[in-house]
Design an enzyme around this catalytic site. Structure first.
Site, mmCIF file in Angstrom:
data_model
loop_
_atom_site.group_PDB
_atom_site.id
_atom_site.type_symbol
_atom_site.label_atom_id
_atom_site.label_comp_id
_atom_site.label_asym_id
_atom_site.label_seq_id
_atom_site.Cartn_x
_atom_site.Cartn_y
_atom_site.Cartn_z
ATOM 1 N N ARG A 86 0.856 -1.178 0.000
ATOM 2 C CA ARG A 86 0.000 0.000 0.000
ATOM 3 C C ARG A 86 0.891 1.227 0.000
ATOM 4 N NH1 ARG A 86 -3.327 -2.888 -1.488
ATOM 5 N NH2 ARG A 86 -5.400 -3.363 -0.646
ATOM 6 N N GLU A 104 -3.461 6.921 -4.214
ATOM 7 C CA GLU A 104 -3.468 5.782 -5.131
ATOM 8 C C GLU A 104 -3.202 6.224 -6.563
ATOM 9 O OE1 GLU A 104 -3.786 1.866 -6.404
ATOM 10 O OE2 GLU A 104 -3.927 2.482 -4.314
ATOM 11 N N HIS A 155 -1.342 -0.221 -10.110
ATOM 12 C CA HIS A 155 -1.919 -1.231 -9.211
ATOM 13 C C HIS A 155 -2.343 -2.474 -9.997
ATOM 14 C CE1 HIS A 155 -3.975 -1.511 -5.013
ATOM 15 N NE2 HIS A 155 -3.483 -2.669 -5.389
#
Length: 342
Positions: free
Chosen positions: A253, A281, A300
């Site tokens: 993360r 993100e 991601h």
């Protein structure tokens, strides 16, 4: 006239829009229909509707098959599902939809975290091997020169022989990465405060402090869960300890790494990074991470994508089959372990 009783458990699919069509092939839907009483094409995106086919299916459901975007199982939802006994999650973390009320009611939970861990570990292995071979720098240098570089002089520090790799977090993914590294000539260090010395020895790694890991590793790969105590755990002091030319790989993360501190090391080119996750993100459009030559930034993609979703579906269906036969789940989720997992 003989009446037959259908003892198959009633099942309802609950996940975000479009997810079921990516997750389930016709083979999966046919198998679900054979194992359970279900409409394999009825997918609940919202479990709060008081009437309609979803409400009717929820009232009878003994098991929910969930995936990304599953609605939270609140007290009201559980009140509308009086027969619910199990949740089978065809993805990794269950923290987004499993509530305290689920545990209080004794609902059994399982997830496909083990299946989702595999592609992340494969991505990390590839990143570690490519970092050692300096693939990103070599490719850029080749494109710049358009002729063969001076390989002997320019590749003095290149290679994966007896390189030291540091694994931060003996999570499912971290353990899988350790397993995948075994065939190679690496020295593997591990930092995880929850792992005993005996367990580290069994994993074939040297257990060290986080600072020692950062100072000794050519590649540091982050696999710890996102918890309050792991926020910014790779900060300026740890990054400063990493040797010049070392690579940070983050598939966990973005919040685990102090990004401004990392940028301070990346901008002058002292460190390299492979980042599949960032904080936020989605980096802002002006972020230097998009353009830095010493950064490989991916959106991601390390977790299950494309046909890798079918592996999660296969694991979930195996658990549905166990539930239908009265057997315990092979990979149950325990509430006490959630405090230390993703």
């Amino acid at each position: 006239m003989h009446h037959t009783t259908d003892n198959r458990p009633a099942l309802l699919l609950a996940m975000g829009p479009g997810i079921a069509d990516r997750l389930l092939t016709e083979r999966h839907r046919t198998r679900l229909a054979a194992l359970t009483r279900t409409d394999p094409y009825l997918v609940a995106h919202d479990l709060a509707a008081p009437t309609g086919p979803v409400a009717a299916a929820l009232a009878e459901a003994e098991v929910l098959l969930t995936c990304w975007g599953a609605p939270p199982l609140t007290v009201d939802v559980l009140d509308a599902a009086p027969k619910l006994r199990a949740v089978v999650h065809a993805a990794g973390s269950v923290k987004h939809h499993i509530t305290d009320a689920c545990w209080e009611r004794g609902i059994a939970v399982t997830s496909a975290a083990a299946a989702n861990a595999l592609p992340v570990a494969e991505y990390a292995l590839a990143a570690i091997l490519f970092a050692g071979k300096e693939v990103l720098r070599s490719a850029q240098r080749y494109a710049e020169l358009r002729t063969a570089p001076e390989w002997l002089s320019e590749t003095e520090r290149t290679g994966n022989y007896r390189r030291t790799v540091g694994i931060v977090g003996a999570s499912r993914i971290g353990r899988r990465v350790i397993e995948l590294l075994r065939p190679f000539d690496f020295e593997v260090l591990l930092y995880d405060p929850y792992v005993s010395g005996t367990e580290a020895a069994a994993l074939g790694v040297e257990q060290v402090t986080l600072d020692a890991l950062c100072s000794r590793s050519s590649v540091v790969s982050v696999h710890a869960p996102q918890l309050p105590e792991t926020h910014g755990m790779i900060g300026a002091p740890q990054l400063a300890l990493m040797p010049t030319g070392a690579t940070l790989v983050n598939t966990a993360r973005g919040s685990l790494v102090d990004e401004p501190a990392l940028l301070a090391e990346l901008l002058p080119g002292r460190l390299h990074a492979v980042l599949d996750v960032t904080n936020p993100e989605l980096p802002p459009r002006e972020s230097p991470l998009y353009d830095l030559p010493n950064v490989l930034l991916t959106p991601h993609i390390a977790g299950s994508l494309g046909n890798e979703l079918y592996r999660m579906a296969d694991q979930a269906l195996a658990e549905v089959e166990r539930f239908a036969s009265g057997a315990p789940f092979a990979d149950p989720v325990h509430p006490l372990s959630l405090g230390r997992s993703a």
